[in-house]
Design a protein around this motif. Structure first.
Motif, PDB file in Angstrom:
ATOM      1  N   GLN A  14      -3.520   9.463   0.461  1.00 38.61           N
ATOM      2  CA  GLN A  14      -4.800   8.823   0.797  1.00 38.61           C
ATOM      3  C   GLN A  14      -4.599   7.425   1.369  1.00 38.61           C
ATOM      4  O   GLN A  14      -5.340   6.979   2.234  1.00 38.61           O
ATOM      5  N   LEU A  15      -3.574   6.734   0.846  1.00 37.64           N
ATOM      6  CA  LEU A  15      -3.336   5.387   1.342  1.00 37.64           C
ATOM      7  C   LEU A  15      -2.924   5.399   2.799  1.00 37.64           C
ATOM      8  O   LEU A  15      -3.310   4.530   3.587  1.00 37.64           O
ATOM      9  N   GLY A  16      -2.152   6.420   3.164  1.00 34.52           N
ATOM     10  CA  GLY A  16      -1.819   6.564   4.567  1.00 34.52           C
ATOM     11  C   GLY A  16      -3.080   6.716   5.396  1.00 34.52           C
ATOM     12  O   GLY A  16      -3.261   6.041   6.430  1.00 34.52           O
ATOM     13  N   PHE A  17      -3.950   7.537   4.901  1.00 35.61           N
ATOM     14  CA  PHE A  17      -5.220   7.801   5.574  1.00 35.61           C
ATOM     15  C   PHE A  17      -6.020   6.506   5.718  1.00 35.61           C
ATOM     16  O   PHE A  17      -6.518   6.155   6.795  1.00 35.61           O
ATOM     17  N   LEU A  18      -6.123   5.771   4.601  1.00 31.28           N
ATOM     18  CA  LEU A  18      -6.936   4.555   4.601  1.00 31.28           C
ATOM     19  C   LEU A  18      -6.355   3.487   5.529  1.00 31.28           C
ATOM     20  O   LEU A  18      -7.087   2.826   6.263  1.00 31.28           O
ATOM     21  N   SER A  65       0.810  -1.208   0.000  1.00 28.99           N
ATOM     22  CA  SER A  65       0.000   0.000   0.000  1.00 28.99           C
ATOM     23  C   SER A  65       0.843   1.256   0.000  1.00 28.99           C
ATOM     24  O   SER A  65       0.334   2.349   0.261  1.00 28.99           O
ATOM     25  N   ALA A  66       2.120   1.100  -0.289  1.00 30.34           N
ATOM     26  CA  ALA A  66       3.000   2.248  -0.490  1.00 30.34           C
ATOM     27  C   ALA A  66       3.022   3.209   0.678  1.00 30.34           C
ATOM     28  O   ALA A  66       2.940   4.419   0.517  1.00 30.34           O
ATOM     29  N   LEU A  67       3.117   2.650   1.876  1.00 32.62           N
ATOM     30  CA  LEU A  67       3.255   3.526   3.033  1.00 32.62           C
ATOM     31  C   LEU A  67       4.732   3.847   3.241  1.00 32.62           C
ATOM     32  O   LEU A  67       5.608   3.109   2.796  1.00 32.62           O
ATOM     33  N   VAL A  68       4.981   4.951   3.938  1.00 30.95           N
ATOM     34  CA  VAL A  68       6.352   5.263   4.330  1.00 30.95           C
ATOM     35  C   VAL A  68       6.892   4.069   5.095  1.00 30.95           C
ATOM     36  O   VAL A  68       6.185   3.505   5.919  1.00 30.95           O
ATOM     37  N   PRO A  69       8.033   3.568   4.873  1.00 28.45           N
ATOM     38  CA  PRO A  69       9.091   4.075   3.989  1.00 28.45           C
ATOM     39  C   PRO A  69       9.110   3.440   2.602  1.00 28.45           C
ATOM     40  O   PRO A  69      10.107   3.541   1.914  1.00 28.45           O
ATOM     41  N   PHE A  70       8.027   2.788   2.234  1.00 25.96           N
ATOM     42  CA  PHE A  70       8.036   2.139   0.918  1.00 25.96           C
ATOM     43  C   PHE A  70       7.248   2.933  -0.123  1.00 25.96           C
ATOM     44  O   PHE A  70       6.916   2.429  -1.184  1.00 25.96           O
ATOM     45  N   HIS A  71       6.923   4.180   0.203  1.00 26.61           N
ATOM     46  CA  HIS A  71       5.974   4.906  -0.629  1.00 26.61           C
ATOM     47  C   HIS A  71       6.490   5.258  -2.003  1.00 26.61           C
ATOM     48  O   HIS A  71       5.720   5.549  -2.894  1.00 26.61           O
ATOM     49  N   PHE A  72       7.828   5.201  -2.193  1.00 24.82           N
ATOM     50  CA  PHE A  72       8.369   5.815  -3.403  1.00 24.82           C
ATOM     51  C   PHE A  72       8.064   5.038  -4.671  1.00 24.82           C
ATOM     52  O   PHE A  72       8.180   5.564  -5.765  1.00 24.82           O
TER      53      PHE A  72
END
Lengths: 522, 165, 155, 779
Positions: free
Chosen positions: D300-304, D215-222
């Motif tokens: 948004q993914l962080g939010f979800l 879900s591309a959250l920090v630290p993998f968001h890039f």
């Protein structure tokens, strides 16, 4: 009929030898040689299949050669493990044979004496089968020698500079491993007075414990060289890649696996207590990691694949080292998977070489657009090798991870961790190859000071612009068949894992095999 | 059982000499070493057969016979050694024919990797990170970088959309 | 081997002895069941006889001694040995099983035939094939290379 | 349900043929597959039926095809199929006619849709992983759709590696969960979670690594913004309904069982908030409107993830609502971007101007979807966000956890950013900008616009259908204990804290947009001053590190030198069996019985052999070395005779002679002396190695021969050799009868070796080459 069925065990060895003899005797006719080889190997495939069925249904199939009672003479035994490996190895051998016909139009007609290839190839197949069926250390040695002698000839086929150079390393290392094997056998006979695998456990157990360990270590050392276990693995990536594509393919698929088979067989039958678990686990982890890092460092597809081969030997060894039923089952399934997929990949590498004249990554490019069929043929087994689900590579990995997790000590957990990391690195290595060979445009400038091997041999490997547009059907179809076979392993994974688990049962139980060897088989 | 020390010494010396020769570069020397090793191993089989005895031919002598099994195994080993040595010699000749000497050469591809290691380099198939990343607002971007930004889009059909402004 | 270095006397002697040696080698092969000998020893003796012929007279002499293709001998040997293993199976025995047949030869007594002798014949043939192949390749083949080079240098 | 998956598979397999037949219109046919699935799923999800299906696959590993259409998977599966169908439909106009690459794209994309559907329907943990990784690999191919660009290839590789890394961690976690709980079924694991031992906690954490990376959250968001190198329909699908939602799905599935672990909320809430803010800030700085949306997705993914991880009944329902809202508006926006790109030929907001007039329908759709994204009524996004705020407000009372305030504050900040970048998007894409000349656009088929308009309309309709959604999504909450308030999805709750917060965020967000120049300056200054740890740079450093390690290590162990390899074998021999041998001698009980010099002849022969062997090592002449080896061979034969092995001796003599001649045949062509090289410094290393190996082997012979207790079987050959083998020479009977199988093998070795010799000498092609190189040699 029943009598003949009981003699089925012999077919995978004696028939190819007969075929090889006939091939040599009729060396003048290429056509006759082809027919002999195909017929022989096809019968062998059927026989192996029947053998597997019988071994699974009725227990280990044994024959006492010459009718000599078990301990005196030689017994050939096919339990589930042997029969399963026989089936896979013969299917693979047959596919490679067909592939070599396809390539024959192009390569063998010009470069290599065809009359050498067929008999040698048949003898190789017989040697592999002989090793799988041996129930006797010395006989196992002979099986190894058969396949090694054939491999010496095949790896130097054509006698080009690169092949002679690489072949020499291979031959000498193998010779030394054979000497070690002989020394081990002499030592075993000196200490116990027998070389029969079924009679050995009892006699070994009577020896003082340190001596038992010495014998076990000697045998393990020998087999580890053949199976390419780190640190005894470095010869492999130097020698395999230079041989002709079908030869490399069949070597990569089969030869190391015979070593693995020997480790499994001897460990489970002769040395059932596992005092070397820690050592083996460490070796397995190191083999996995060092092998795959080697693959990451390569810039040639064949060499890259050779290093992944070493690395994945580590997976199999990991399963064996766990010494649990689940571990053996995982290792067995992985062997089956790996024989198929590694051979398929080398065949594809051969196709790439045929299509472009090289397997050097920095000379390849744009193949995804230029040769979509080739792209599919590469991508599927490559992902399979990297353990991407749902392919068999994933299932094998899953079986091993489960086995490791069940074992539940820190070393087993480290093995699981290493296995997962290696899986990722395998993916990285093959994805790099894919990026370079299939995606990157060929003309993209590569700024690199270190010359490639291509540059070391000027004039060789020069890529001519789309020299041949179509893949020869004779090469592509067997490759396709093998890729399809590897995918079929996924679909039929349920029964296959079932057989692997039953085979592992048999190994852990030990008595079925020993009884089959020692029992009075008519 | 008792062990014949003379044979053990012979084994040790033959194997030691064989090993020393096998570690050389010259292929004929390696083969000479291999033959020595083979002789040593055959003697090992003789040691493994136990104390000496009469020839294992039934009825030839009343003495206790020597153990025939290790003899048969050693015989097999001798013949196999013969076959592979002959092949090795052919290989040595071919090496000489190709290279003018019979020394075993080092692998060239490995040498490349070793050179890379010495230069603290990465593998040849590794793409170094370059600047063709999505750029962000706020930096003073010259127009050139602007184009780089557009490198990321998928619109490969119109390569000439460099500067619509 | 240059012709100048050939010794005619030696050549004649070897030719005369050659056949005797071959017969002796067959004897050694057959006697293996009772005395030291057998297919390997017999084959090697025959092989050495061929070697002597080659050393004395070069390629031509070898061809005269054994006017057959090495591959044929090798192949036949292996096939005979494999068949010796396979046939008993088809006849209802075990693989490589041997039978002891005593054939009465009337007044000459009886021939004590052990079928494993066929297997020994296969061994014998293979060893001879090996010798032939080695001589044709490392002997005659290298001679040929030498001749080619001389030719090339001469030009 | 398995039929649905099979249908996708068949469609994917047939797609290339279909494309050949219909060109890009093939997508319209392919769209029917997910559409039909949607139609089949809809009534069941609405009715709340629990549908399960089990097909055995690999029972030995616990991997079976167990599918389950349940409370969480129901809404997800509708999104996957519904959005999938519309996106496929859209593809029918997106690609240019005659595009030669779409045969591959169509197959991969359809398979991707099928994998995503399989993922949300899987109940078996391994099956889940299978589909999980399938989406990874297929997205790799989709992102690399146009692989000629280096950046695209790298983006594809990053997506592949990062998500596979997470996936593998997850796999390890799933295996542990399976083995500790005894069941591979997610539903059973969650219903009866295994006791939270360390192992189980590690397992859950590992599974979450998978979710976080996917879900591309920090630290993998890039990896996610890079993934927009894929064609726009892929981005629309990947960002809205598929792939990235997989992580949220997993979190939502695991939350009922594990949300109360001590570290669960702190970790996930923190990651979610950081991601939300980082993504929002980055989105504010983009020129490329597609990239802007991509960073918006990260935010948004962080939010979800945050809301899915809370693990209370109201949060679960609100989270699902938010997932639905996000899928609807994000897919709309991406599809609109595709239309802009195709019509105006650029996506750079500095080049776009006046499009609102030229593309009225896309503009309308974008405004509606933007409103939903920014949480402006009456769009569904507003409803969902209100629900989220309400559920977090309740967090303190529902669980007693102190994370409510932090989460609430973070969300407010994040939402302000969301409003700001939404405004930037709508303005950037459509507004008439004074300093930019209006775009020329290419007219496109009206059908092209249909999918985004449908999706935008859905955002509005859903906004008014709150109660209906409350019922359907509410079922997912039943796995949790009831909270302080029964959550209700509706446009109007009365004036309460959520409403006030919503209004605040909208106002502040617009203010942020209006003041975009000073804000950008501040942002820029800040990033310059505060060197933030950059995840992407660290990732590249790691990859490069792996490369370096691999080169260094391989350079060390892979020397390419034969003596090095043989040396390794010798070292291992000396270290492992060798040391054990020493131990075995040390621990030996009783005396070694040695015979020495009982036969003088033997001693003489041995002495001869020893001298000849050593002389052979020292010899520099080839021929001498070979002759000396011959001496050892004949000596060995004598030892055989003395030991009672006449057969062996006979063969040894013959073989030795044969070999001697063979050696001589070859040596006549080689130089008489060995090259100088071996006589250099490392000679003593070789000798030492030789002595060690000789010692080990001799010791082994001594010890094993002295340790025999059992009777050997060899002497038992005598009687049957005569009676059964029909001969008296036991060795020969052994060779041709008892162990004839070995001999047969040996024969094949000889045959092959002989052919090998021939093949190396009689080469067909190298004659010319050989002749040309000779003068150079001799000259």
């Amino acid at each position: 009929m029943n009598h003949l069925a009981s003699q089925l065990v012999l077919v995978p060895v004696i028939l190819p030898l007969l075929g090889a003899g006939l091939c040599l005797a009729f060396g003048r006719s290429a056509r006759a040689q082809r027919i002999i080889s195909i017929v022989t190997l096809s019968i062998v495939v059927v026989a192996a299949g029947a053998l597997l069925w019988r071994a699974d249904q009725f227990g280990p199939q044994a024959v006492n050669v010459g009718g000599w009672p078990a301990e005196l003479g030689i017994s050939l035994v096919a339990d589930r493990l042997s029969a399963l490996l026989l089936v896979v190895s013969t299917v693979v051998t047959l596919s490679v044979l067909l592939y070599s016909f396809g390539q024959g139009i192009v390569e063998f007609g010009r470069d290599t004496p065809l009359s050498v290839f067929h008999p040698t190839f048949l003898v190789l197949s017989a040697g592999v089968s002989a090793a799988f069926l041996s129930a006797d250390l010395f006989n196992l040695f002979v099986g190894f020698e058969i396949l090694l002698a054939a491999s010496y000839v095949l790896i130097t086929l054509g006698g080009t500079e690169a092949r002679v150079r690489a072949g020499t390393i291979y031959v000498i290392v193998s010779l030394i491993s054979s000497v070690l094997f002989l020394i081990s056998i002499a030592a075993v006979y000196a200490a116990t007075g027998t070389v029969n695998l079924a009679a050995l456990p009892e006699r070994i157990a009577a020896l003082p414990e340190p001596l038992q360990l010495v014998l076990q270590l000697m045998l393990l050392l020998t087999f580890s060289i053949k199976a390419a276990v780190f640190p005894l693995s470095a010869w492999l990536p130097d020698s395999y890649p230079t041989a002709p594509a079908p030869v490399t393919a069949v070597f990569a698929g089969l030869l190391t696996k015979v070593g693995i088979y020997a480790i499994i067989r001897v460990q489970t039958t002769v040395f059932p207590d596992q005092p070397l678990r820690t050592l083996l686990l460490c070796a397995a982890i190191l083999t996995m990691v060092v092998g795959i890092l080697g693959a990451v460092a390569q810039s040639d597809i064949k060499r890259l694949l050779s290093f992944t081969l070493v690395s994945h030997i580590g997976y199999m060894l990991f399963g064996i080292a766990l010494a649990t039923e689940a571990g053996y089952a995982g290792a067995i399934f992985y062997v089956v998977h790996h024989i198929t997929v590694q051979t398929a990949l080398f065949l594809v590498a051969g196709l790439i070489e045929y299509r472009t004249g090289t397997t050097q990554l920095d000379r390849l490019g744009g193949l995804a657009r230029a040769a979509p069929v080739l792209a599919v043929l590469f991508f599927v087994p490559a992902m399979n090798l990297a353990g991407i689900p749902p392919f068999s590579g994933f299932l094998g990995k899953l079986a091993l991870i489960q086995a490791g997790t069940e074992s539940g000590d820190w070393l087993a957990y480290s093995g699981v961790g290493a296995g997962l990391a290696v899986s990722l690195l395998t993916l990285y290595a093959v994805a790099k190859a894919w990026n370079r060979a299939f995606w990157q445009p060929r003309d993209e400038h590569v700024d690199d000071d270190v010359p490639s091997t291509g540059a070391l041999h000027p004039g060789q490997n020069t890529v001519t612009e789309d020299k041949v547009l179509r893949l020869p059907r004779g090469m592509a179809l067997p490759t396709l068949a093998l890729v399809a076979f590897s995918v079929a392993l996924t679909v039929a994974a349920g029964p296959l894992i079932g057989v692997s688990q039953r085979a592992a049962d048999e190994l852990v139980e030990r008595t079925p095999y020993i009884d089959a060897v020692l029992g009075d088989v008519p | 059982m008792s062990v014949d020390l003379a044979l053990i010494i012979a084994i040790g010396v033959l194997v030691a000499c064989g090993t020393t020769l096998v570690l050389e570069r010259s292929l004929t020397r390696i083969l000479v070493g291999f033959v020595l090793l083979g002789n040593g191993v055959n003697l090992f089989f003789i040691v493994a057969s136990g104390p000496p005895g009469a020839a294992p031919i039934v009825g030839a002598s009343d003495e206790r016979m020597a153990d025939p099994l290790p003899q048969a195994m050693a015989l097999t080993a001798i013949v196999i050694t013969l076959g592979v040595t002959a092949f090795g010699l052919a290989l040595a000749y071919r090496t000489w024919q190709l290279e003018g000497h019979d020394d075993v050469q080092d692998d060239v591809e490995d040498a490349l990797v070793i050179r890379r290691a010495e230069r603290d380099d990465t593998s040849a198939s590794f793409d170094e990170v370059d600047e063709s990343l999505p750029e962000e607002e706020g930096a003073d971007l010259p127009a050139v970088d602007d184009e780089v930004t557009r490198e990321n889009d998928e619109d490969h059909e119109s390569p000439d959309d460099g500067d619509p402004r | 081997m240059r012709s100048a270095r050939r010794s005619v006397v030696f050549e004649v002697v070897t030719r005369l002895v050659f056949h005797a040696v071959i017969i002796y080698s067959i004897y050694i092969m057959l006697v293996g069941h009772y005395e030291p000998g057998g297919g390997f020893a017999g084959g090697l003796i025959a092989g050495l006889a061929l070697m002597v012929r080659y050393l004395v007279g070069g390629r031509k002499e070898l061809d005269a001694a054994a006017p057959v293709d090495a591959g044929l001998v090798l192949g036949l040997g292996l096939a005979v040995a494999a068949l010796a293993g396979l046939l008993p199976t088809l006849l209802g025995g075990g693989v490589l099983q041997s039978a002891i047949i005593d054939i009465p030869l009337g007044p000459l007594g009886e021939l004590h035939l052990v079928t494993s002798v066929f297997f020994d014949i296969g061994v014998y043939l293979v060893v001879i094939g090996l010798a032939l192949d080695v001589l044709r390749s490392l002997g005659g083949g290298i001679d040929q290379h030498v001749a080619d080079e001389d030719e090339a240098v001469g030009v | 349900m398995i039929t649905l998956l099979t249908a996708h598979l068949v469609a994917a397999a047939g797609a290339p043929a279909l494309v050949r037949l219909l060109d890009r219109r093939a997508f319209l046919v392919l769209a029917l597959v997910p559409a039909a699935c949607f139609a089949w799923l809809l009534p069941q999800v609405v009715a709340g039926d629990l549908v399960t299906q089990d097909v055995e696959w690999v029972p030995g590993l616990g991997l079976d095809i167990s599918l389950r259409l349940g409370e969480v998977s129901g809404p997800f599966s509708l999104l996957v199929t519904g959005v999938g169908a519309l996106v496929l439909f859209y593809c029918g106009w997106y690609f240019k006619p005659g595009d030669t690459e779409i045969w591959r794209f169509s197959a991969v994309f359809t398979a991707f849709a099928g994998a995503m559907l399989g993922l949300v329907l899987s109940d078996n943990v391994y099956l889940l992983y299978v589909f999980w990784e399938l989406t990874t690999v297929l997205s790799y191919l989709l992102v690399g759709h146009n692989p000629e660009r280096r950046a695209n290839r790298r983006a594809a590789m990053n997506a592949l590696l990062v998500t596979t890394l997470g996936g593998l961690a997850m796999l390890a976690g799933l295996v542990i969960l399976h083995l500790t709980s005894g069941s591979p079924l997610l539903s059973e694991i969650v219903a009866n979670p295994p006791e939270a031992t360390t192992a189980v906690q590690v397992a859950v954490a590992l599974a979450l690594v998978g979710a976080v990376s996917k879900s591309a959250l920090v630290p993998f968001h890039f990896w996610l913004p890079g993934a927009m190198a894929a064609p726009t329909p892929v981005s629309a699908y990947l960002h809205a309904a598929a792939m990235v939602k997989a992580g949220i799905f997993l979190v939502a599935v695991l939350a009922p069982a594990y949300a109360d672990l001590a570290w669960w909320r702190p970790v996930l809430v923190t990651l979610g908030l950081v991601t939300m803010v980082v993504g929002g800030l980055r989105a504010l700085r983009q020129y490329d409107v597609k990239l802007l949306l991509a960073y918006g997705t990260v935010s948004q993914l962080g939010f979800l993830t945050l809301i899915a991880s809370i693990g209370t009944r109201s949060a679960a329902v609100a989270g699902l609502a938010m997932v639905v809202a996000h899928a609807l508006f994000k897919s709309t926006l991406f599809l609109v971007v595709g239309i802009i790109d195709r019509s105006a030929g650029t996506r750079d907001l500095r080049d776009l101007s006046g499009l609102w007039r030229l593309l009225p329908w896309p503009f309308a759709a974008a405004v509606v979807a933007g409103a939903s994204m920014a949480g402006i009524p009456p769009a569904f996004g507003f409803v969902a966000k209100e629900a989220v705020l309400a559920s977090i407000e309740d967090l303190g009372t529902d669980t007693g956890a102190g994370w409510g305030v932090v989460a609430l504050g973070g969300i407010v900040v994040g939402t302000i950013l969301t409003v700001a970048y939404t405004a930037r998007f709508v303005w950037g894409a459509f507004a008439t900008k004074a300093d930019v000349p209006p775009c020329d656009i290419m007219r496109r088929s009206p059908w092209f616009v249909v999918p985004p308009v449908i999706l935008a309309a859905a955002s509005i309709v859903a906004g008014f259908a709150g109660p209906w959604f409350t019922e359907i999504l509410g079922r997912a909450g039943e796995a949790y204990p009831a909270g302080a308030h029964e959550l209700e999805l509706t446009l109007w709750h009365g004036v309460n804290l959520p409403l006030l917060l919503s209004l605040t965020t909208i106002v502040l967000g617009i203010a942020l947009f209006v003041a975009r120049r000073p804000v950008a300056a501040v942002q820029h200054a800040l990033t310059d001053r505060l060197p933030m740890p950059d995840a992407e740079q660290s990732y590249y450093a790691v990859v490069r590190g792996v490369e370096r390690v691999s080169i260094e290590l391989t350079g060390r162990v892979q020397r390419g030198s034969l003596p090095f390899y043989l040396g390794t074998i010798i070292v291992v021999l000396a270290l492992v069996p060798g040391s054990m041998l020493v131990r075995a001698f040390a621990l030996r009980e009783g005396e070694l019985r040695l015979d020495f010099a009982d036969r003088p002849a033997q001693v003489v022969v041995v002495a001869l052999v020893v001298v000849a062997a050593i002389a052979a090592v020292r010899s520099r002449r080839r021929l001498r070395a070979v002759l000396l080896v011959g001496v050892t061979g004949y000596g060995t034969a004598m030892l055989f005779v003395l030991h009672g092995a006449p057969d062996l001796a006979l063969t040894q003599v013959l073989v030795e002679t044969f070999l001697l001649v063979t050696f001589v045949l070859v040596l006549r062509r080689l130089p008489p002396f060995f090259s100088e090289r071996p006589f250099t410094a490392d000679r003593w290393v070789r000798v030492t190695a030789g002595v060690v190996v000789g010692g080990v082997v001799a010791g082994l012979a001594l010890l094993t021969a002295a340790s025999r207790t059992a009777e050997p079987i060899g002497p038992r050959f005598a009687e049957p050799a005569v009676s059964y083998g029909g001969g008296y020479n036991i060795v020969n009977i052994t060779l041709v009868d008892i162990r004839a199988w070995d001999t047969l093998g040996e024969l094949s070795v000889l045959v092959v070796a002989a052919t090998g010799v021939a093949s190396l000498i009689h080469l067909l092609t190298d004659r010319a080459e050989r002749i040309t190189r000779v003068p150079a040699d001799s000259g």
